[in-house]
Design an enzyme around this catalytic site. Structure first.
Site, PDB file in Angstrom:
ATOM      1  N   LYS A 124       0.840  -1.197   0.000  1.00 14.34           N
ATOM      2  CA  LYS A 124       0.000   0.000   0.000  1.00 14.34           C
ATOM      3  C   LYS A 124       0.872   1.243   0.000  1.00 14.34           C
ATOM      4  CE  LYS A 124       0.501   2.048   3.393  1.00 14.34           C
ATOM      5  NZ  LYS A 124       1.700   2.706   4.024  1.00 14.34           N
ATOM      6  N   TYR A 181      -4.374   4.278   6.397  1.00 13.59           N
ATOM      7  CA  TYR A 181      -4.875   3.300   7.377  1.00 13.59           C
ATOM      8  C   TYR A 181      -6.226   3.752   7.942  1.00 13.59           C
ATOM      9  CZ  TYR A 181      -0.383   0.954   7.293  1.00 13.59           C
ATOM     10  OH  TYR A 181       0.714   0.265   6.877  1.00 13.59           O
TER      11      TYR A 181
HETATM   12  P1  NDP Z   1      12.388   1.601   2.259  1.00 14.37           P
HETATM   13  O1  NDP Z   1      12.857   2.936   1.861  1.00 14.37           O
HETATM   14  O2  NDP Z   1      12.864   1.047   3.544  1.00 14.37           O
HETATM   15  O3  NDP Z   1      12.733   0.531   1.114  1.00 14.37           O
HETATM   16  C1  NDP Z   1      12.395   0.731  -0.226  1.00 14.37           C
HETATM   17  C2  NDP Z   1      13.329  -0.077  -1.102  1.00 14.37           C
HETATM   18  O4  NDP Z   1      12.941   0.127  -2.450  1.00 14.37           O
HETATM   19  C3  NDP Z   1      14.789   0.350  -1.018  1.00 14.37           C
HETATM   20  O5  NDP Z   1      15.486  -0.242   0.014  1.00 14.37           O
HETATM   21  C4  NDP Z   1      15.305  -0.084  -2.385  1.00 14.37           C
HETATM   22  O6  NDP Z   1      15.598  -1.476  -2.302  1.00 14.37           O
HETATM   23  C5  NDP Z   1      14.092   0.033  -3.292  1.00 14.37           C
HETATM   24  N1  NDP Z   1      14.175   1.206  -4.179  1.00 14.37           N
HETATM   25  C6  NDP Z   1      14.166   1.142  -5.520  1.00 14.37           C
HETATM   26  N2  NDP Z   1      14.234   2.357  -6.056  1.00 14.37           N
HETATM   27  C7  NDP Z   1      14.310   3.232  -5.027  1.00 14.37           C
HETATM   28  C8  NDP Z   1      14.417   4.637  -4.949  1.00 14.37           C
HETATM   29  N3  NDP Z   1      14.452   5.412  -6.064  1.00 14.37           N
HETATM   30  N4  NDP Z   1      14.490   5.219  -3.731  1.00 14.37           N
HETATM   31  C9  NDP Z   1      14.423   4.472  -2.616  1.00 14.37           C
HETATM   32  N5  NDP Z   1      14.308   3.119  -2.631  1.00 14.37           N
HETATM   33  C10 NDP Z   1      14.262   2.495  -3.835  1.00 14.37           C
HETATM   34  O7  NDP Z   1      10.785   1.635   2.222  1.00 14.37           O
HETATM   35  P2  NDP Z   1       9.769   0.666   2.971  1.00 14.37           P
HETATM   36  O8  NDP Z   1      10.249  -0.729   2.929  1.00 14.37           O
HETATM   37  O9  NDP Z   1       9.444   1.238   4.292  1.00 14.37           O
HETATM   38  O10 NDP Z   1       8.452   0.839   2.055  1.00 14.37           O
HETATM   39  C11 NDP Z   1       8.297   0.177   0.813  1.00 14.37           C
HETATM   40  C12 NDP Z   1       6.805   0.093   0.469  1.00 14.37           C
HETATM   41  O11 NDP Z   1       6.137  -0.637   1.497  1.00 14.37           O
HETATM   42  C13 NDP Z   1       6.074   1.428   0.373  1.00 14.37           C
HETATM   43  O12 NDP Z   1       5.123   1.373  -0.648  1.00 14.37           O
HETATM   44  C14 NDP Z   1       5.383   1.574   1.707  1.00 14.37           C
HETATM   45  O13 NDP Z   1       4.230   2.375   1.679  1.00 14.37           O
HETATM   46  C15 NDP Z   1       5.061   0.137   2.041  1.00 14.37           C
HETATM   47  N6  NDP Z   1       4.976  -0.109   3.473  1.00 14.37           N
HETATM   48  C16 NDP Z   1       3.886  -0.804   3.959  1.00 14.37           C
HETATM   49  C17 NDP Z   1       3.769  -1.075   5.306  1.00 14.37           C
HETATM   50  C18 NDP Z   1       2.625  -1.873   5.815  1.00 14.37           C
HETATM   51  O14 NDP Z   1       2.416  -1.935   7.018  1.00 14.37           O
HETATM   52  N7  NDP Z   1       1.875  -2.528   4.950  1.00 14.37           N
HETATM   53  C19 NDP Z   1       4.754  -0.570   6.269  1.00 14.37           C
HETATM   54  C20 NDP Z   1       5.897   0.084   5.658  1.00 14.37           C
HETATM   55  C21 NDP Z   1       5.960   0.300   4.308  1.00 14.37           C
HETATM   56  P3  NDP Z   1      16.908  -2.094  -2.984  1.00 14.37           P
HETATM   57  O15 NDP Z   1      18.075  -1.412  -2.280  1.00 14.37           O
HETATM   58  O16 NDP Z   1      16.799  -3.537  -2.692  1.00 14.37           O
HETATM   59  O17 NDP Z   1      16.853  -1.753  -4.438  1.00 14.37           O
END
Ligand code: NDP
Length: 375
Positions: free
Chosen positions: A119, A204
Site C-alpha cells: 500500500k 490506514y
Molecule cells: P524503504 O525505503 O525502507 O525501502 C524501499 C526499497 O525500495 C529500497 O530499500 C530499495 O531497495 C528500493 N528502491 C528502488 N528504487 C528506489 C528509490 N528510487 N528510492 C528508494 N528506494 C528504492 O521503504 P519501505 O520498505 O518502508 O516501504 C516500501 C513500500 O512498502 C512502500 O510502498 C510503503 O508504503 C510500504 N509499506 C507498507 C507497510 C505496511 O504496514 N503494509 C509498512 C511500511 C511500508 P533495494 O536497495 O533492494 O533496491
C-alpha cells in the site's frame, strides 16, 4: 491460471510442505522487507520466498545467504523479466517506493506472475487502474497488501459492528500520527511518494473506516497543513484532517500527520456503546475494547503475524484461482478517495464521490476467520 476468478471462500488449507507452497520474488529490499516480510515468510503456512530483486546486489547477496537462497536467486531490476523462466516463482511482492509500484506490477503481469503490491497501490487513480487492467489482461491476480483487513483484531471489530450488538454506528474517529516518516527519505519526495502523510499513514484511517463499515463514502471534506519553513514538507504535506460521509449516516473523522508524537487509535461511537482499537494500526500489541452501559470488555485475541496472514491469503487465492479479499480494485477506490481528499483541501469545499450501495463492493470473498483466545 485458467478460468474465471472466483471469490476466495476463506477455507483454511493448512500448513503446506515447501514444494507445495506459492513461490515469491520480493522486489525492493528495504525496511519493510527486511524487518517484517522475511519473518512473515518464516511464519507463513503456504508461501515461500524464492527470489530477491534489488538495485543493491551486494546487500541482496548478503540477505540471500542469510535466507538460504543462492546467488542465482538474486536479480537486478533490469533482470526482472528473467523471472519468467522461474516456474517455481508464481508471484511477486512489490515493496518499492509508491510511484514504482505501477511499473513493476505491469512488468510482473507481462511475464505471467501474480502481483501482491504494498500500500498505497500507487500514486494516482490512473496508475492504479492501469495496474488492475494489466493484471486482468494477463490473467493474473492483483492484491493490495492491506494487512489490517487480515488482522484478527480488526476482523473482530468489524464482526462486532456488523452483529448490531452496539446498535447503529454514529461516528468513527481514527488517528495515525508520528513525528517523522519512517523508513526511506523517499517519503518526502513527491515524485516517489505521490503525497505525504495521507498516502503513507492516513490511508490506514481511510481504509479501516471503509473496512469496518463495509460501506463506501459518498462525500469527503478535508484540510491539509504543513508547518511553514519546515524543510521536510516542501514537497509533501505534513498533516491531513478528513471527514467521510457514508450512506448509512456514519461520519468518519480522521487525522494523520508526520509532525506529532506517535499515536494510532480508532474509536467507534454507536447507539449502545463504543469500541476502541488502541493501538489500532501497529504490527503487534493491538488492543480491542468494547464499552457499553452494562460492561467494559477487552477482547483478548491471539496475536498472529499480520504480514503472514495477508501473504497466506494471497497464496491461497493463487492456488485456487480466486479473487483476493483486497483486490486491486480495493486499492483503486482508496486512491479515488485520496484524490478527492486533496481536491477538497485545495478547493476548501466538500467533494462528492460516486455513490455505491451495499457492502464490500470492491472486495473479494472473506479473509481467514478470526481466532480468539478468550473474551
Ligand atoms: P524503504 O525505503 O525502507 O525501502 C524501499 C526499497 O525500495 C529500497 O530499500 C530499495 O531497495 C528500493 N528502491 C528502488 N528504487 C528506489 C528509490 N528510487 N528510492 C528508494 N528506494 C528504492 O521503504 P519501505 O520498505 O518502508 O516501504 C516500501 C513500500 O512498502 C512502500 O510502498 C510503503 O508504503 C510500504 N509499506 C507498507 C507497510 C505496511 O504496514 N503494509 C509498512 C511500511 C511500508 P533495494 O536497495 O533492494 O533496491
Amino acid at each position: 491460471m485458467t478460468g474465471n476468478i472466483k471469490d476466495y471462500d476463506g477455507t483454511d488449507q493448512g500448513v503446506l510442505a515447501p514444494e507445495e507452497r506459492v513461490g515469491y520474488a520480493v522486489v525492493g529490499l528495504g525496511d519493510l522487507t527486511e524487518e517484517e516480510l522475511y519473518p512473515a515468510f518464516a511464519h507463513s503456512a503456504r508461501s515461500r520466498l524464492g527470489a530477491l530483486v534489488s538495485g543493491d546486489r551486494d546487500k541482496a547477496l548478503v540477505q540471500a545467504r542469510q535466507l538460504g537462497l543462492s546467488e542465482g536467486d538474486v536479480y537486478s531490476y533490469e533482470q526482472f523479466e528473467n523471472l519468467k523462466d522461474r516456474e517455481d516463482i508464481r508471484a511477486v511482492f512489490i515493496v518499492l517506493p509508491n510511484s514504482l509500484h505501477r511499473e513493476f506490477a505491469v512488468r510482473a503481469a507481462e511475464i505471467g506472475k501474480h502481483v501482491l503490491c504494498e500500500k498505497p497501490l500507487s500514486v494516482s487513480v490512473a496508475d492504479a487502474e492501469a495496474m488492475v487492467l494489466a493484471c486482468k489482461v494477463a490473467g493474473v491476480l492483483l492484491m493490495t497488501a492491506y494487512r489490517i483487513q487480515y488482522t484478527p483484531h480488526h476482523q473482530a471489530a468489524r464482526e462486532e459492528l456488523h452483529s448490531g450488538r452496539l446498535g447503529r454506528v454514529k461516528l468513527m474517529t481514527a488517528v495515525d500520527v508520528q513525528t517523522e516518516p519512517q523508513g526511506g527519505q523517499w517519503r518526502l519526495k513527491r515524485e516517489l511518494a505521490g503525497g505525504g502523510s495521507l498516502l503513507d499513514v492516513g490511508l490506514y484511517c481511510l481504509n479501516t473506516s471503509r473496512f469496518l463499515t463495509g460501506e463506501e463514502p459518498y462525500e469527503v471534506f478535508a484540510y491539509t497543513h504543513s508547518t511553514p519553513d519546515d524543510p521536510r514538507f516542501t514537497e509533501v504535506e505534513e498533516s491531513v484532517s478528513f471527514t467521510l460521509r457514508f450512506p448509512s449516516g456514519i461520519i468518519s473523522s480522521n487525522f494523520c500527520s508526520y509532525g506529532a508524537s506517535k499515536h494510532r487509535s480508532l474509536r467507534v461511537l454507536a447507539e449502545k456503546g463504543n469500541l476502541l482499537l488502541d493501538p489500532a494500526f501497529d504490527y503487534t500489541s493491538l488492543r480491542l475494547k468494547i464499552d457499553t452501559e452494562t460492561e467494559v470488555r477487552e477482547l483478548l485475541i491471539k496475536e498472529t503475524d499480520q504480514f503472514a496472514l495477508e501473504l497466506d491469503h494471497f497464496s491461497a487465492c493463487v492456488q485456487s484461482g480466486t479473487r483476493p479479499f483486497t483486490p486491486g480494485e480495493e486499492g483503486v477506490q482508496d486512491q479515488r478517495i485520496m484524490e478527492a481528499i486533496y481536491q477538497s483541501a485545495r478547493e476548501g469545499r466538500p467533494v462528492q464521490l460516486q455513490r455505491f450501495e451495499g457492502r464490500d463492493v470492491f472486495r473479494g470473498g472473506p479473509a481467514a476467520p478470526v481466532e480468539r483466545k478468550r473474551s
